[in-house]
Design an enzyme around this catalytic site. Structure first.
Site, short mmCIF file in Angstrom:
data_model
loop_
_atom_site.label_atom_id
_atom_site.label_comp_id
_atom_site.label_asym_id
_atom_site.label_seq_id
_atom_site.Cartn_x
_atom_site.Cartn_y
_atom_site.Cartn_z
N ASP A 1 37.27 22.89 21.55
CA ASP A 1 37.91 24.06 22.15
C ASP A 1 39.35 24.07 21.66
O ASP A 1 39.87 23.06 21.16
CB ASP A 1 37.84 23.97 23.68
N TRP A 2 40.03 25.20 21.81
CA TRP A 2 41.35 25.38 21.20
C TRP A 2 42.36 24.39 21.80
O TRP A 2 42.63 24.42 22.99
CB TRP A 2 41.78 26.83 21.36
#
Length: 799
Positions: free
Chosen positions: A280-281
């Site tokens: 995920d970012w």
């Protein structure tokens, strides 16, 4: 002479490098192994780290929002590193789970737009209990991904609804892994049929937004295996997603993106996953640990991560073979991508056709919760009094990465007008003025603004009794719209969110009193993304339609159900409790924070370490309510129709289980209008050796549209894997010997037919690896000790 010599050297160097590039192995022509062998260490490190992002106003990319880029496709979430000399292109990934989210207008030129379809949210899709409609949405969704030049869409989200306050529950399907896994698999198969990929997320147990990057979740192996991993396992095995996205959270003291047990042992070795894992970012803290765990791609990517990987290989703390394996995972998926195939995308998806599919899907997943005295469908109704802000301002979907840039939305008011119903102008103008005033004072936030400073939703308008009484005298029926929204970065609250606000309660009571005094009915439409409390006010009204967040055509879809154009067939895929305190995780959600250990994170955000223990174990949702006899407001699997259906003729292929068992039964429409029914198959298993829920969903199906009097036979086959429970001490899935009861129901408590069969001998279905083990023993809730301290604490919590 020196100048001539220098020129000769430069020319030789140029042609030499050109010759080397021409002779270098090319992706797609040479083997992936040969391509990797030709890569430099720096190229490998850059390929496993995304191209980064730019903040608004940044000089290099001037992206519109955090996590967005203008490389290739404006507004996409990120890109991978290209290596042209080896024929390796850059891939583009984009949000999100409810529709393509890219910049709709580029370079201030509105002559050409890039809007996308806002599909109904995942919870609504799950409430259809129809994998065919999920796949149909997926096919259309994937065509937009393809037409807009994207390679991978960041979805679907499929975490379990552990607690109704979860801020992103709307992005996820259900509290049950069988519904969640099968719905996600259908959607993925639909999307990927277009030659584009998905990133199934968030792997795993991303069940809260509070402290999502620091929360340490203590979960038992059995809880993980049976509840939180099972849905992902089903999706992986049934749809072969191109990518999986690891989550932010920590499980049993290790970040998911840094956990070899999760990303390699379970995902790849046990389940046979063939794609690659992306973070995920900004997920994870240690790029080298992520590489070792099997997290192939770090997104959105930073130079610091690239350098850390290069340094680790050089100093021997990261074996280059591990880096090569991560590179290979990316390249093998890249070979299937539109970017690699140099697809000339049109930027012209068929949005009109897709809107029709979105509307159809929305009607399939709306749930009729109450319909006293046939309040619905609307009959002999022309003039409607519509109350509630959300009747005039549709909530198509949630906020954050689950939002979609759509060209329009259809409110309930517009939908009713489109169908020929008449709304009172005075009331309509009052709400229109209120909405316009609120919007002028609260302009739409960007994604980063929503995340950093989330704004409370528009409060309900306090309509006067004079207006209500005038409407009661002149209208045929009252419809009250109640809305709820949530999203990334923040969980919901009990007050004024799970529970209705005082203004909303007063509005419902006042409208009900006024209209009932005139012998006129009152219907509530719920335009919500998550579970709310209804027990305290539902008796005031005649009908309740749960419309969820139904996508851009929501108002038309709601009207299709209200008018009777479509017979409702949705069923709840998540339980609605009587009160929040009844939720099994209520007393420990979202967890305990340790503010004295807080550190500073990205953009000055405070990162507060936190911890939560999943004391409820496997007793999530209906597994808890049914087993411990806690009556909900509306149970899992519940939903009404305008027709009546009978279940009959349940037959098992044998009274003794041998490798598999097949059940058949008939469903007959005894009503007066065509409709569909959902058949839910639950199994009660022998619990002599380990604790088990009273019953668990094992299969489901929705009938075709049955005409009045028409009958359909449905068939289900269960295998030993469907009967098995996870034995932690044996690290195995085992189907216990003994008597099993198969239950065919219209909900988890409305069981219509039962049949039993016997399993003569225990079957060890699968031996697995010891993985994700908590360091300390967890005192979990047990059905055979219903007077446990946990139950006592939960009861005290609700007092």
């Amino acid at each position: 002479m020196k100048k001539l010599l220098l020129l000769t050297v430069l020319l030789l160097s140029f042609y030499s490098s050109k010759l080397v590039a021409q002779n270098a192995p090319q992706l797609g022509k040479a083997s992936v192994k040969d391509v990797i062998a030709a890569m430099t260490l720096e190229e490998k490190a850059k390929l496993v780290v995304g191209n980064g992002f730019s903040m608004p106003g940044s000089k290099n990319q001037s992206a519109t929002n955090i996590g967005m880029t203008k490389d290739k496709v404006a507004g996409a979430s990120g890109t991978t590193f290209a290596i042209p000399r080896l024929g390796i292109p850059s891939m583009v990934v984009s949000d999100g789970p409810a529709g393509v989210r890219i910049d709709p207008i580029r370079n201030n030129d509105s002559a050409k737009t890039y809007y996308a379809t806002a599909w109904p949210v995942a919870t609504l899709i799950a409430s259809s209990w129809d994998t065919s409609i999920a796949k149909k949405v997926g096919v259309a969704f994937g065509s937009e991904v393809h037409d807009y030049g994207l390679d991978v869409i960041l979805g679907p989200g499929m975490n379990i609804h552990r607690n109704p306050l979860g801020g992103r529950n709307f992005e996820y399907y259900s509290e049950d892994p069988v519904i969640s896994g099968n719905m996600a698999a259908a959607l993925v198969n639909g999307i990927q049929s277009n030659g584009v990929g998905v990133s199934v997320k968030h792997f795993v147990a991303n069940n809260e937004e509070t402290d999502r990057m620091t929360i340490n979740e203590m979960i038992s192996e059995r809880g993980l295996r049976e509840i939180y991993l099972k849905n992902f396992e089903i999706a992986v095995k049934k749809s072969n997603p191109w990518t999986i996205m690891s989550s932010y959270n920590i499980i049993n003291d290790t970040m998911t993106s840094e956990t070899h047990d999760l990303l390699t042992t379970i995902l790849r070795k046990e389940w046979g996953f063939k794609g690659f894992v992306m973070s995920d970012w900004f997920g994870g803290r240690d790029a080298v640990a992520q590489m070792k765990a099997g997290n192939n791609l770090l997104m959105p990517g930073t130079p610091k991560q690239t350098q850390a990987i290069i340094d680790a290989v050089k100093n021997g703390t990261l074996d280059e073979k591990i880096l090569d394996e991560n590179v290979a995972g990316i390249l093998n998926v890249m070979l299937k991508s539109p970017s690699f195939k140099n697809y000339k995308y049109s930027d012209k998806p068929d949005l009109k056709k897709d809107a029709e599919i979105s509307r159809e899907a929305a009607t399939e997943g709306m749930v009729l919760l109450k319909n006293d005295n046939n309040a619905l469908p609307l009959k002999s109704v022309k003039n409607i009094a519509l109350f509630g802000v959300n009747g005039y301002e549709l909530i198509a979907g949630g906020t954050g990465s689950g939002d979609v840039n759509k060209a329009y939305t259809v409110s309930l008011a517009q939908g009713l007008n489109n169908a020929g119903y008449v709304l009172n102008d005075e009331t309509k103008n009052l709400y229109a003025a209120y909405v316009a005033d609120y919007k002028s004072k609260n302009p739409k936030q960007s994604i980063i603004e929503q995340f950093m400073h989330p704004r409370a939703p528009m409060p309900e308008y306090a309509v006067s009794n004079d207006i209500i009484n005038k409407q009661a005298a002149s209208s045929d029926i009252a419809i009250i719209a109640i809305g709820r929204n949530a999203g990334e970065g923040k969980d919901r609250q009990v007050d004024n969110d799970f529970n209705l606000s005082d203004v909303e309660k007063t509005m419902i009571k006042s409208v009900a009193d006024a209209f009932h005094a005139q012998n006129k009915k009152v219907v509530v439409v719920l335009n919500i993304g998550g579970v709310i409390e209804m027990a305290s006010w539902r008796d005031n009204v005649d009908g309740i339609l749960l419309a969820w967040q139904p996508g851009l055509e929501g108002g038309n879809a709601m009207t299709d159900i209200l008018s009777g154009k479509v017979n409702p067939s949705g069923k709840l895929a998540t339980t609605f409790p009587m009160q929040y305190e009844d939720v099994p995780s209520a007393k420990n959600f979202p967890g305990t924070e340790f503010p004295d250990k807080a550190t500073s994170g990205m953009m000055g955000m405070k990162l507060i370490p936190a911890e939560v223990t999943y004391e409820e174990g496997i007793y999530v949702g209906y597994r808890y309510y049914n087993t411990f006899n806690v009556k909900p407001a509306y149970e899992f699997g519940y939903g009404l129709s305008y027709s009546n259906f009978t279940f009959g003729n349940l037959k098992l292929s044998s009274s003794t289980f041998d490798k598999s068992i097949t059940a058949t039964l008939t469903i007959t429409n005894q009503g007066k209008m065509p409709g569909k029914e959902v058949v839910e198959i639950y199994v009660s298993a022998p619990a002599n050796n380990i604790d088990k829920p009273s019953e668990e969903l094992k299969a489901f199906a929705k009938t075709k549209l049955l005409k009045p009097g028409e009958t359909q036979t449905v068939k289900f086959t269960l295998t030993a894997a469907d009967l098995a429970s996870f034995y932690t001490d044996k690290e195995a899935w085992i189907a216990d010997a003994g008597k099993y009861t198969l239950k065919a129901g219209a909900s988890s408590t409305d069981i219509r037919l039962k049949a039993s069969f016997n399993l003569p001998n225990e079957i060890t279905v699968e031996k697995v690896n010891k993985a994700l083990t908590p360091k300390a023993n967890i005192n979990e809730l047990k059905a055979n000790s219903k007077e446990s301290s946990y139950i006592e604490e939960l009861n005290n919590f609700g007092m």
